[in-house]
Design a protein around this motif. Structure first.
Motif, mmCIF file in Angstrom:
data_model
loop_
_atom_site.group_PDB
_atom_site.id
_atom_site.type_symbol
_atom_site.label_atom_id
_atom_site.label_comp_id
_atom_site.label_asym_id
_atom_site.label_seq_id
_atom_site.Cartn_x
_atom_site.Cartn_y
_atom_site.Cartn_z
ATOM 1 N N THR A 32 -11.497 1.370 -118.222
ATOM 2 C CA THR A 32 -10.399 2.302 -117.950
ATOM 3 C C THR A 32 -10.491 3.534 -118.851
ATOM 4 O OG1 THR A 32 -9.021 0.404 -117.395
ATOM 5 C CG2 THR A 32 -7.885 2.471 -117.843
ATOM 6 N N GLU A 53 -22.379 1.243 -120.980
ATOM 7 C CA GLU A 53 -21.517 0.271 -120.275
ATOM 8 C C GLU A 53 -22.422 -0.749 -119.594
ATOM 9 O OE1 GLU A 53 -18.100 -0.605 -119.495
ATOM 10 O OE2 GLU A 53 -19.314 -2.169 -118.542
ATOM 11 N N TYR A 148 -6.570 -13.764 -117.003
ATOM 12 C CA TYR A 148 -7.304 -12.787 -117.802
ATOM 13 C C TYR A 148 -8.779 -12.673 -117.422
ATOM 14 C CZ TYR A 148 -3.608 -11.027 -120.654
ATOM 15 O OH TYR A 148 -2.483 -10.343 -121.054
ATOM 16 N N GLY A 328 -3.410 -0.002 -119.596
ATOM 17 C CA GLY A 328 -4.031 1.127 -118.913
ATOM 18 C C GLY A 328 -3.090 2.322 -118.922
HETATM 19 C C1 LIG Z 1 -4.079 -9.883 -116.373
HETATM 20 C C2 LIG Z 1 -3.968 -8.461 -116.850
HETATM 21 C C3 LIG Z 1 -2.893 -7.697 -116.427
HETATM 22 C C4 LIG Z 1 -2.773 -6.388 -116.876
HETATM 23 N N1 LIG Z 1 -1.713 -5.653 -116.404
HETATM 24 C C5 LIG Z 1 -1.605 -4.347 -116.744
HETATM 25 C C6 LIG Z 1 -0.590 -3.536 -116.180
HETATM 26 O O1 LIG Z 1 0.215 -3.995 -115.356
HETATM 27 N N2 LIG Z 1 -0.523 -2.236 -116.550
HETATM 28 C C7 LIG Z 1 -1.416 -1.691 -117.425
HETATM 29 O O2 LIG Z 1 -1.324 -0.498 -117.695
HETATM 30 N N3 LIG Z 1 -2.393 -2.440 -117.988
HETATM 31 C C8 LIG Z 1 -2.516 -3.736 -117.666
HETATM 32 N N4 LIG Z 1 -3.539 -4.507 -118.178
HETATM 33 C C9 LIG Z 1 -4.336 -3.971 -119.316
HETATM 34 C C10 LIG Z 1 -5.401 -2.975 -118.939
HETATM 35 O O3 LIG Z 1 -6.271 -3.501 -117.963
HETATM 36 C C11 LIG Z 1 -6.191 -2.619 -120.202
HETATM 37 O O4 LIG Z 1 -5.296 -2.278 -121.242
HETATM 38 C C12 LIG Z 1 -7.128 -1.444 -119.972
HETATM 39 O O5 LIG Z 1 -8.100 -1.817 -119.021
HETATM 40 C C13 LIG Z 1 -7.765 -0.999 -121.291
HETATM 41 O O6 LIG Z 1 -8.812 -0.101 -121.075
HETATM 42 P P1 LIG Z 1 -10.119 -0.134 -122.009
HETATM 43 O O7 LIG Z 1 -11.020 0.890 -121.458
HETATM 44 O O8 LIG Z 1 -9.729 -0.100 -123.424
HETATM 45 O O9 LIG Z 1 -10.733 -1.580 -121.746
HETATM 46 P P2 LIG Z 1 -11.425 -2.085 -120.412
HETATM 47 O O10 LIG Z 1 -10.844 -1.420 -119.227
HETATM 48 O O11 LIG Z 1 -11.392 -3.567 -120.471
HETATM 49 O O12 LIG Z 1 -12.911 -1.570 -120.534
HETATM 50 C C14 LIG Z 1 -13.782 -1.934 -121.566
HETATM 51 C C15 LIG Z 1 -15.203 -1.723 -121.067
HETATM 52 O O13 LIG Z 1 -16.101 -1.827 -122.170
HETATM 53 C C16 LIG Z 1 -17.231 -2.564 -121.741
HETATM 54 N N5 LIG Z 1 -17.840 -3.177 -122.928
HETATM 55 C C17 LIG Z 1 -17.546 -4.342 -123.530
HETATM 56 N N6 LIG Z 1 -18.343 -4.550 -124.588
HETATM 57 C C18 LIG Z 1 -19.163 -3.463 -124.656
HETATM 58 C C19 LIG Z 1 -20.204 -3.091 -125.531
HETATM 59 N N7 LIG Z 1 -20.590 -3.871 -126.549
HETATM 60 N N8 LIG Z 1 -20.839 -1.923 -125.314
HETATM 61 C C20 LIG Z 1 -20.465 -1.118 -124.283
HETATM 62 N N9 LIG Z 1 -19.483 -1.442 -123.415
HETATM 63 C C21 LIG Z 1 -18.832 -2.587 -123.611
HETATM 64 C C22 LIG Z 1 -16.685 -3.569 -120.739
HETATM 65 O O14 LIG Z 1 -17.703 -4.009 -119.858
HETATM 66 C C23 LIG Z 1 -15.612 -2.765 -120.040
HETATM 67 O O15 LIG Z 1 -16.089 -2.112 -118.887
HETATM 68 C C24 LIG Z 1 -3.728 -5.822 -117.740
HETATM 69 C C25 LIG Z 1 -4.830 -6.584 -118.141
HETATM 70 C C26 LIG Z 1 -4.952 -7.888 -117.693
HETATM 71 C C27 LIG Z 1 -6.160 -8.692 -118.106
#
Ligand SMILES: Cc1cc2nc3c(=O)[nH]c(=O)nc-3n(C[C@H](O)[C@H](O)[C@H](O)COP(=O)(O)OP(=O)(O)OC[C@H]3O[C@@H](n4cnc5c(N)ncnc54)[C@H](O)[C@@H]3O)c2cc1C
Length: 420
Positions: A32, A53, A148, A328
């Motif tokens: 995200t 990624e 999750y 998100g």
């Molecule tokens: C069940 C559930 C319900 C949720 N409901 C909501 C909701 O209703 N509203 C809301 O706003 N949010 C919700 N969320 C939370 C939301 O999905 C996350 O907060 C959001 O996706 C965070 O974004 P991010 O980019 O930090 O992490 P992510 O979107 O998880 O992305 C992280 C990325 O990093 C990659 N990665 C991992 N390790 C490495 C590495 N070593 N090197 C390079 N890349 C790597 C992964 O493959 C992934 O693509 C929910 C989550 C879950 C699980």
């Protein structure tokens, strides 16, 4: 430009197949936060960028709650990553493994060394299933599930349909987690399903939570207390899930408010687990983490999102050390701040944009019912509604429609394209 190094140039270059790359901006993580940021930077005219990624698939995780309630199929939550990596951004399909901020290098698991002028760290959060004894082996079997994971959210729905009454147990850990409301959303939707099926009266629904209350923000908590009463749910706080015995169908909790750390066993017929969570291990053990923090969050200023010790590094999303809910929705407000501040730093200026801690949690409380919790920094996080005219303190059908239809559209078509 990719250059293959010869032996002896650096410790890392001892691997003869090593490739060296350099980009003005390197983004770790294409979830995200990483994609939203890349899209915004591309729109702001940045042309020399890479995203590290590993996954070929991009997931819309918020929808896993509704997958688990049988509202949508799991496949609607997954799309090819390549459709969202902006054109002209170099996608390194690998895991970041080590960051060397002194020399401005990221080493990947596959052996590439990528130099950067500016780094954005966004690899999300790590699900620490292994911290609950016996859990990993039984996930997806024996009526033990979790929303999750993409592959397990449909199992929640499958097991709910198999459930014939007894004890339905839902857990929440003591660590920060992504979407703090998700453990309860799973519980409320399940309870509503059981009510509709006519077996809620034969079911004891227990919320075994390491927390001390249903929700920190009082306006949200008040509504949730009503929801818990409506379904006859029994909350049991100060309980950290320590082990699962799938044969005896027992969950063993450590009592956090007991200095002797005594344990309580709760037998279950259905178990939904939310695992403890932390920053990915490669960050935890690295130079960007908050010093001494066992969970390893990236040490950024909570307003500018700039790293406290390395001004050419920023972090956003679940991995960052921010005292607000990891969602998100929070990323949507963080990304423009990072873009503005990164561009300032790139042109030698001090970062001015400030993130106010905005986060939101669409709390599904039943089929067709949702309370949109919105808040900003504060102790506890301060209630901060942004939708005019309607009272979002209540459970509402229009907010359910927003989650079911509006937010996925916004996510795939606008947010990941850098438009909102
Ligand atoms: C069940 C559930 C319900 C949720 N409901 C909501 C909701 O209703 N509203 C809301 O706003 N949010 C919700 N969320 C939370 C939301 O999905 C996350 O907060 C959001 O996706 C965070 O974004 P991010 O980019 O930090 O992490 P992510 O979107 O998880 O992305 C992280 C990325 O990093 C990659 N990665 C991992 N390790 C490495 C590495 N070593 N090197 C390079 N890349 C790597 C992964 O493959 C992934 O693509 C929910 C989550 C879950 C699980």
């Amino acid at each position: 430009m990719a250059i293959t190094l010869s032996h002896g140039q650096s410790a890392a270059s001892a691997v003869s197949t090593l490739k060296k790359l350099h980009h003005r901006i390197v983004i770790i993580g294409g979830g995200t936060a990483g994609i939203t940021l890349a899209a915004r930077l591309a729109r702001a005219g940045q042309t020399d960028m890479a995203i590290i990624e590993p996954s070929s698939t991009h997931f819309y995780q918020p929808m896993w709650t509704l997958v688990a309630g049988g509202v949508v199929g799991a496949n609607t939550t997954a799309r090819p990553e390549e459709r969202y990596v902006p054109r002209n951004v170099h996608w390194v399909q690998d895991y970041a493994q080590e960051i060397d901020p002194e020399n401005k290098l990221v080493t990947t698991r596959g052996g590439s060394v990528i130099g950067y002028d500016f780094l954005v760290v966004a690899p999300g959060i790590q699900l620490d299933w292994h911290k609950v004894e016996g859990l990993a082996e039984t996930l997806g079997k024996n009526m033990v599930t979790s929303n999750y994971r993409f592959d397990l959210a449909p199992k929640t729905w499958e097991f709910l349909r198999q459930f014939k009454g007894g004890t339905a147990l839902f857990t929440a850990p003591g660590t920060p987690i992504k979407c703090g409301g998700a453990p309860q959303k799973a519980m409320y939707l399940s309870a509503d399903y059981l009510r509709r099926k006519g077996i809620l009266k034969d079911t004891k629904v227990i919320f075994g939570s390491a927390g001390t209350t249903l929700f920190g923000t009082p306006e949200v908590r008040k509504v949730l207390e009503g929801v818990v009463a409506r379904y006859g749910i029994e909350p049991r706080f100060y309980r950290e899930l320590a082990a699962v015995d799938p044969v005896k169908k027992e969950a063993i909790f450590e009592l956090k408010n007991d200095p002797a750390k005594s344990r309580e066993t709760i037998p279950f017929d259905f178990l939904h687990v939310v695992p403890p969570q932390s920053a990915p291990d490669f960050l935890k053990n690295g130079p960007l983490a908050v010093p001494g923090d066992a969970l390893g969050w990236v040490d950024v200023d909570i307003n500018t999102l700039q790293h406290k010790r390395y001004p050419d590094v920023f972090a956003l999303g679940d991995c960052a050390n921010l005292p607000t809910a990891k969602t998100g929705a929070a990323v949507r407000k963080q990304a423009p701040v990072v873009v503005q501040n990164l561009l300032s730093v790139m042109s030698g200026k001090t970062p001015q944009a400030k993130y106010n801690g905005y986060s939101s949690c669409p709390l599904v409380t039943g089929y067709g019912k949702l309370q949109l919790a919105e808040f900003i920094y504060g102790t506890p996080n301060e209630w901060h509604p942004t939708i005019p005219l309607i009272d979002t303190k209540k459970e509402r059908y229009d907010m359910w429609l927003l989650k079911r239809y509006g937010l996925p559209f916004l996510y795939w078509n606008l947010m990941l394209r850098g438009l909102v």
